[in-house]
Scaffold this active site. Structure first.
Site, PDB file in Angstrom:
ATOM      1  N   ARG A  14     -12.147  24.282  57.333  1.00 51.87           N
ATOM      2  CA  ARG A  14     -13.335  24.662  56.560  1.00 51.87           C
ATOM      3  C   ARG A  14     -13.830  26.004  57.100  1.00 51.87           C
ATOM      4  O   ARG A  14     -14.490  26.079  58.114  1.00 51.87           O
ATOM      5  CB  ARG A  14     -14.428  23.604  56.704  1.00 51.87           C
TER       6      ARG A  14
ATOM      7  N   GLN B 132      -6.818  18.328  45.593  1.00 48.15           N
ATOM      8  CA  GLN B 132      -7.514  19.588  45.336  1.00 48.15           C
ATOM      9  C   GLN B 132      -6.925  20.712  46.183  1.00 48.15           C
ATOM     10  O   GLN B 132      -6.722  20.572  47.377  1.00 48.15           O
ATOM     11  CB  GLN B 132      -9.006  19.426  45.633  1.00 48.15           C
TER      12      GLN B 132
ATOM     13  N   ARG C  70      -2.353  24.651  52.262  1.00 42.95           N
ATOM     14  CA  ARG C  70      -3.339  24.550  53.349  1.00 42.95           C
ATOM     15  C   ARG C  70      -3.204  23.237  54.114  1.00 42.95           C
ATOM     16  O   ARG C  70      -3.858  23.039  55.139  1.00 42.95           O
ATOM     17  CB  ARG C  70      -4.758  24.701  52.800  1.00 42.95           C
TER      18      ARG C  70
ATOM     19  N   HIS D 253      -8.937  31.758  49.730  1.00 42.69           N
ATOM     20  CA  HIS D 253     -10.262  31.108  49.713  1.00 42.69           C
ATOM     21  C   HIS D 253     -11.111  31.674  50.867  1.00 42.69           C
ATOM     22  O   HIS D 253     -11.417  30.985  51.844  1.00 42.69           O
ATOM     23  CB  HIS D 253     -10.086  29.600  49.864  1.00 42.69           C
TER      24      HIS D 253
ATOM     25  N   ASP E  70     -20.958  28.718  41.788  1.00 39.21           N
ATOM     26  CA  ASP E  70     -19.521  28.428  41.727  1.00 39.21           C
ATOM     27  C   ASP E  70     -18.982  28.987  40.412  1.00 39.21           C
ATOM     28  O   ASP E  70     -18.994  28.317  39.385  1.00 39.21           O
ATOM     29  CB  ASP E  70     -19.287  26.922  41.817  1.00 39.21           C
TER      30      ASP E  70
ATOM     31  N   GLU F 102     -13.303  35.076  46.605  1.00 35.22           N
ATOM     32  CA  GLU F 102     -11.951  34.540  46.690  1.00 35.22           C
ATOM     33  C   GLU F 102     -11.034  35.168  45.634  1.00 35.22           C
ATOM     34  O   GLU F 102     -10.999  34.730  44.493  1.00 35.22           O
ATOM     35  CB  GLU F 102     -11.997  33.026  46.500  1.00 35.22           C
TER      36      GLU F 102
END
Length: 297
Positions: free
Chosen positions: A57, A81, A86, A159, A203, A264
């Protein structure tokens, strides 16, 4: 030493100033620290897992082959997701340049998370190149379709969590006039605001942003981050604000939303499609350039 490798990490230090450095976790090939003259530029949760137990994170997680949670594609919808990049331990391929120090990491189905390759059995090869300049950080991805008969369909996203002084004094410039999709409102429209400001959860996906648009994060009139894109038409802007931060177990401190913003670069509003044997490359370049205002063309 300009390049230092441990069991779990790779650290690059710039030869002209060792206080300019970048640290990459092999799990996820995630850049989780980038310091310019000793000053951290990326936000990292204090609860981030750096032991390979879950995606990091903060920093620059890599999103492939799907952005978010796909609900329509018969193959990609099986993945969690943001896909498998990752969630996989990448192979450190070594140093490719000494100045600026540059290294590469690789991922393919033989290396990637086996539980996820069972769900998405495409034949791919990824090469991530990380280049540490004296005043910039470049991350470049190459995706190759290794299949001799099938197309490869995917999303890609850097990201990127950028560290900022205070979200309420922060705005993002040079996205005026761009079409966006608001993931909270579930609506598309052209952004007519001169800059992006933050007063709650944000978002949004800016789509087909002009290639020469230089996205800048500005705090109290001063540019603190500049984000340049190469072959990445989209840019997600995200801040979780209070309620969303509170609901994420690995987001700490809960007030951390005040000191971060995600800008991003990616290819996410539609898919990249590669023919058998074809390659695709893209990059983001982070720096601290002077303020540059770009009006609607």
């Amino acid at each position: 030493m300009a390049i230092e490798e441990t069991e779990t990490q790779v650290i690059l230090s710039h030869p002209s100033d060792s206080s300019t450095n970048v640290t990459i976790l092999k799990y996820g090939a995630t850049v989780f620290s980038w310091k310019l003259y000793g000053q951290e530029q990326l936000w990292l949760s204090t609860a981030a897992k750096l032991d390979g137990s879950k995606p990091v994170r903060g920093g620059i997680p890599l999103v492939f082959p799907v952005f978010g949670k796909n609900e329509s594609d018969p193959l990609l919808s099986k993945l969690p997701q943001h896909g498998l990049a990752r969630n996989s331990t990448w192979e450190f391929l070594g140093q490719v340049k000494s100045n600026p120090p540059t290294v590469q990491f690789g991922l393919n189905p033989k290396l990637s998370n086996p539980e996820m390759t069972k769900l998405w059995s495409e034949d791919f090869n990824l090469i991530l190149t990380v280049e540490l300049g004296s005043d910039y950080l470049k991350t470049e991805i190459e995706v190759e379709n290794l299949s001799s008969s099938k197309e490869l369909k995917f999303n890609w996203l850097f990201h990127t969590y950028l560290k900022i002084p205070d979200i309420e004094d922060t705005m993002i410039s040079n996205l005026v006039g761009m079409k966006l999709y608001d993931q909270l409102l579930k609506e598309s429209f052209v952004d007519k605001h001169p800059c992006v400001t933050f007063h709650g959860e944000k978002d949004v996906i800016y789509q087909n942003v002009e290639a020469d648009r230089v996205i800048q994060v500005v705090n109290q009139g001063k540019p603190v981050h500049t984000v340049k894109r190469v072959n990445l038409p989209d840019s997600v802007v995200w801040n979780p604000w209070i309620e969303k931060s509170g609901g994420m177990g690995d987001f700490e401190p809960k007030t951390g939303y005040k000191e971060m913003v995600c800008v991003e670069p990616g290819h996410v509003h539609d898919f990249v499609v590669l023919s058998p044997g074809e390659k695709w490359t893209a990059a983001q370049i982070l720096s601290k350039d002077e303020l540059k205002y770009q009006a609607i063309q």
